[in-house]
Enzyme design. Sequence first.
Site, short mmCIF file in Angstrom:
data_model
loop_
_atom_site.label_atom_id
_atom_site.label_comp_id
_atom_site.label_asym_id
_atom_site.label_seq_id
_atom_site.Cartn_x
_atom_site.Cartn_y
_atom_site.Cartn_z
N GLY A 130 78.57 45.66 40.59
CA GLY A 130 79.71 44.75 40.57
C GLY A 130 79.60 43.70 39.48
O GLY A 130 78.58 43.58 38.79
N GLY A 152 78.62 40.72 38.21
CA GLY A 152 77.69 39.67 38.58
C GLY A 152 77.79 38.43 37.73
O GLY A 152 77.19 37.41 38.04
N ARG A 153 78.56 38.50 36.64
CA ARG A 153 78.71 37.36 35.73
C ARG A 153 80.08 37.36 35.09
O ARG A 153 80.25 36.94 33.95
CB ARG A 153 77.62 37.39 34.68
CG ARG A 153 77.51 38.71 33.94
CD ARG A 153 76.25 38.79 33.12
NE ARG A 153 76.09 40.13 32.54
CZ ARG A 153 74.96 40.58 32.03
NH1 ARG A 153 73.91 39.82 32.01
NH2 ARG A 153 74.87 41.80 31.53
N LYS A 199 83.54 36.84 30.72
CA LYS A 199 82.13 37.20 30.85
C LYS A 199 81.28 35.95 30.66
O LYS A 199 81.52 35.18 29.73
CB LYS A 199 81.73 38.25 29.80
CG LYS A 199 82.31 39.62 30.03
CD LYS A 199 81.76 40.64 29.04
CE LYS A 199 80.32 41.00 29.33
NZ LYS A 199 79.82 42.04 28.40
N ASP A 205 72.09 34.14 37.14
CA ASP A 205 72.85 32.88 37.13
C ASP A 205 74.31 33.09 36.76
O ASP A 205 75.11 32.16 36.84
CB ASP A 205 72.19 31.87 36.19
CG ASP A 205 72.19 32.30 34.72
OD1 ASP A 205 72.79 33.35 34.40
OD2 ASP A 205 71.57 31.59 33.91
N GLY A 206 74.66 34.30 36.32
CA GLY A 206 76.05 34.59 35.99
C GLY A 206 76.52 34.01 34.68
O GLY A 206 77.70 34.14 34.33
N ASP A 262 78.10 52.62 34.90
CA ASP A 262 78.87 51.39 35.09
C ASP A 262 79.34 50.81 33.76
O ASP A 262 80.12 49.85 33.76
CB ASP A 262 78.05 50.34 35.86
CG ASP A 262 76.71 50.05 35.21
OD1 ASP A 262 75.86 50.94 35.20
OD2 ASP A 262 76.52 48.92 34.72
N ASN A 263 78.90 51.40 32.64
CA ASN A 263 79.38 51.00 31.32
C ASN A 263 80.28 52.08 30.69
O ASN A 263 80.49 52.07 29.48
CB ASN A 263 78.20 50.73 30.38
CG ASN A 263 77.41 49.50 30.79
OD1 ASN A 263 77.91 48.62 31.46
ND2 ASN A 263 76.15 49.45 30.39
N ASP A 315 81.33 46.99 26.96
CA ASP A 315 80.00 46.40 27.15
C ASP A 315 79.12 46.56 25.92
O ASP A 315 78.28 47.44 25.82
CB ASP A 315 79.32 46.97 28.39
CG ASP A 315 79.91 46.39 29.67
OD1 ASP A 315 80.23 45.19 29.66
OD2 ASP A 315 80.05 47.12 30.65
#
Length: 486
Positions: free
Chosen positions: A85, A87-88, A103, A115-116, A242-243, A252
């Site tokens: 998912g 995450g950032r 992003k 930390d995102g 996922d990319n 990405d």
Amino acid sequence: MSSSQIPFQNTYARLPENFYGRTNPAQVPSPRLIRFNEGLAKELNITPGDDLAEIFSGNRIADGSEPLAMAYAGHQFATFVPTLGDGRANLLGEVSGKDIHLKGSGRTPFSRRGDGKAALGPVLREYILSEAMYALGVPTTRALAAVTTGEKVIREEMLPGAVFTRVASSHIRVGTFQYFAAHQDNESVRILADYVIDRHHPEAKETPKKYKAMLQGIVDRQARLIAKWMDLGFIHGVMNTDNTAISGETIDYGPCAFMEQYHPATVFSSIDRNGRYAYQNQPAIMIWNLSRLAECLLPLMQEEEGSEQGALDAAYEVLNSFQTTFERAHINGLRSKLGLATEHAEDLDLAADLLQRMAANQADFTLTFRRLADVLEKHEDYPTASLFRDPSAFTEWSQRWQSRIAQEDGTVEARIASMRAVSPIYIPRNHLVQEVIDAAVLREDFTPFERLLEVTSKPFEERLGLDHYSAPAKPEERVLQTFCGT
């Protein structure tokens, strides 16, 4: 103070709530706009105001936006992770049918231990690479904005923070389908597939087997995309599922790079220790990724085909078409770079021979193809041959190539122009990108960033005074490893 007008739609937010986590971007102390892509904004019907830094840092939620973090899974270097998912990142919504995505905008429900946030260097890198790829004619996400946050992020050292805004036809990935398939949630797979058909493959609805047609459309787009990468010497570096975007766009830009000295086994990514995503492996990896997508769709295709075996046969038929589509696109791309408009049986061998000689002689990929037109224009092999450690390796090949050229119709002038229209002179070479990052991070100087963006926005147009941007890195300038960062 004027407010930006952004005509948001939120079709993804209307999908079931297990598709995402509702979350707002984190607040930052002192956002400052580095770059706003006014041309792209105009295409999207965005009217910019005085609040761009606030919106694209995440400090202000624009009217109509419904921020969320998308759920997905993924194979990362062939190891399956069932829950990844955003995450950032935050999907702010869609504008003119395109996703607007932050992003580095802080923690989300999918952040795990991160930390995102994003550091400035990777944000500038993605901005440059995505816009350069667009100028090169490669399907890609686009850069809309880059903002510094006024805070430091902790990596190996303290670095200035930033937020990147990218635009994509969508951010749905192979891993999005895998997320629901891994949870044996076939109904969510169906909902997602229908959404993808509506958004990316509406023509599939006119066929009796829409899920097979959707898979075929995705496979075709990815085959043509990888051919574009190969024809430009581009290495993505982290082709996890996922990319891999369902839209067929490059997504990405982490440890990606353009090759300088050509070698098919070239790897730049610091985390690709075994060369899984090396330049030469990219077509096979994409087939592997698409096979994971097909596995997710098998229950839907079984309903269409009437049996499990029928679904498997249909999936294999579609997947097997990848190689044919890729090879056709790739060899056509190479023919164009060689100045060949007609098809001869020996063309693939001619191109392969050149590539083998380039690899053996450490020839620069981009300049070798670019300078082929100079051979025709100047009626001499030098200076193209000087790109080879042993110049005779090129001159031997050149005789064979020019014999093949002699079989073509058309004027030399037209051939030279067509070759220069497909072989760039300016690419974002690793050391140039590093120069930009060093200037921005160490000196807060964004002039090199703006200059590299301008040069690579016209990659096929050779201009006086820009030798610095076309020349390969000197030995002391070479950047041999790239890193995931945003």
